[in-house]
Design an enzyme around this catalytic site. Sequence first.
Site, PDB file in Angstrom:
ATOM      1  N   GLY A  43       0.549  -1.223  -0.123  1.00 16.80           N
ATOM      2  CA  GLY A  43       0.136   0.199   0.174  1.00 16.80           C
ATOM      3  C   GLY A  43       0.973   1.275   0.271  1.00 16.80           C
ATOM      4  CG  ASP A 102      -8.702   2.181  10.012  1.00 15.28           C
ATOM      5  OD1 ASP A 102      -9.095   2.192  10.066  1.00 15.28           O
ATOM      6  OD2 ASP A 102      -9.037   0.638   8.210  1.00 15.28           O
ATOM      7  CE  LYS A 130     -10.191   4.573   6.631  1.00 14.10           C
ATOM      8  NZ  LYS A 130     -10.843   3.221   7.074  1.00 14.10           N
ATOM      9  CG  PHE A 151     -12.706   0.742   2.402  1.00 13.02           C
ATOM     10  CD1 PHE A 151     -11.506  -0.015   2.956  1.00 13.02           C
ATOM     11  CD2 PHE A 151     -12.093   0.239   0.576  1.00 13.02           C
ATOM     12  CE1 PHE A 151     -10.714  -1.072   2.498  1.00 13.02           C
ATOM     13  CE2 PHE A 151     -11.490  -0.501   0.328  1.00 13.02           C
ATOM     14  CZ  PHE A 151     -10.876  -1.009   1.110  1.00 13.02           C
ATOM     15  CG  ASP A 158      -5.283  -3.518  -2.134  1.00 11.82           C
ATOM     16  OD1 ASP A 158      -5.307  -3.064  -1.056  1.00 11.82           O
ATOM     17  OD2 ASP A 158      -5.985  -4.569  -2.109  1.00 11.82           O
TER      18      ASP A 158
HETATM   19  P1  XMP Z   1      -4.636  -0.226  10.221  1.00 11.70           P
HETATM   20  O1  XMP Z   1      -5.998  -0.966  10.726  1.00 11.70           O
HETATM   21  O2  XMP Z   1      -3.682  -1.742  10.964  1.00 11.70           O
HETATM   22  O3  XMP Z   1      -4.112  -0.187   9.423  1.00 11.70           O
HETATM   23  O4  XMP Z   1      -4.419   0.853  11.089  1.00 11.70           O
HETATM   24  C1  XMP Z   1      -3.623  -0.230   8.156  1.00 11.70           C
HETATM   25  C2  XMP Z   1      -3.481  -1.121   6.780  1.00 11.70           C
HETATM   26  O5  XMP Z   1      -4.993  -1.530   7.005  1.00 11.70           O
HETATM   27  C3  XMP Z   1      -4.751  -1.490   5.175  1.00 11.70           C
HETATM   28  N1  XMP Z   1      -6.300   0.397   5.182  1.00 11.70           N
HETATM   29  C4  XMP Z   1      -6.717   0.151   3.904  1.00 11.70           C
HETATM   30  N2  XMP Z   1      -6.864   0.359   2.824  1.00 11.70           N
HETATM   31  N3  XMP Z   1      -8.486   1.437   2.054  1.00 11.70           N
HETATM   32  C5  XMP Z   1      -7.148   0.682   1.358  1.00 11.70           C
HETATM   33  O6  XMP Z   1      -7.270   0.524   0.672  1.00 11.70           O
HETATM   34  C6  XMP Z   1      -8.577   1.631   3.647  1.00 11.70           C
HETATM   35  O7  XMP Z   1      -9.579   2.450   3.899  1.00 11.70           O
HETATM   36  C7  XMP Z   1      -8.281   0.904   4.501  1.00 11.70           C
HETATM   37  N4  XMP Z   1      -7.794   0.999   5.663  1.00 11.70           N
HETATM   38  C8  XMP Z   1      -6.995   0.145   6.219  1.00 11.70           C
HETATM   39  C9  XMP Z   1      -4.366  -0.765   5.191  1.00 11.70           C
HETATM   40  O8  XMP Z   1      -2.972  -1.986   4.510  1.00 11.70           O
HETATM   41  C10 XMP Z   1      -3.023  -0.103   5.920  1.00 11.70           C
HETATM   42  O9  XMP Z   1      -1.580  -0.326   5.235  1.00 11.70           O
END
Ligand code: XMP
Length: 178
Positions: A43, A102, A130, A151, A158
């Site tokens: 990502g 996130d 976020k 999202f 992706d």
């Molecule tokens: P966390 O929840 O661990 O999330 O903070 C980090 C990883 O989750 C994926 N992620 C997303 N991928 N759209 C995406 O395409 C989103 O809205 C989204 N939110 C979380 C992402 O891989 C990130 O590194």
Amino acid sequence: MRNDIERVLIDEAVIEKRLDSMAREIERDFPEETLLVIILLKGALVFAADLLRRVSGPLEIECLNVASYHGGTESSGKVDFLDRQFPEVRGRQVLLLDDILDTGRTLHAVERRLKEEGALAVRTGVLLAKEKQRAEEVQADYIGFGIGDEFVVGYGLDYNGKYRNLPYVGVLKLSAAV
Ligand code: XMP
């Protein structure tokens, strides 16, 4: 692909302008240190490539393959390290780059591992954060943009492997998330 996007959240020109200022922040914080930048795949690839070309100081690059999402739009709650070998980080100043903050589980787990592996200091940078309650107490040192809890895809992010090459960040239509 454009037909699958509900709306463009951050367009290319705005991203580029913000990357210029993020690069200045990084240069200011690490004036002569050789940074070890760790890019979280896949990502953060697009964001990191565009950001790092704007940083003039010395740096080295490593990549880490981690997974917390397994295809859908919900975090699995568990962070897996997928590489057979962890990069050598002992004694290094590390800048960890991810696409989006996130729940906070990914940055939290990777930051902890980097410290366990002997990194001297770890700073974190994300293109997007976020604005929400996180599962883990974690903050990024460099944040491109704060966004709502929806999202998003594009600019490296992706949905089921698609949309990473969109040059902007957009919200996916519900009808495309099937
Ligand atoms: P966390 O929840 O661990 O999330 O903070 C980090 C990883 O989750 C994926 N992620 C997303 N991928 N759209 C995406 O395409 C989103 O809205 C989204 N939110 C979380 C992402 O891989 C990130 O590194």
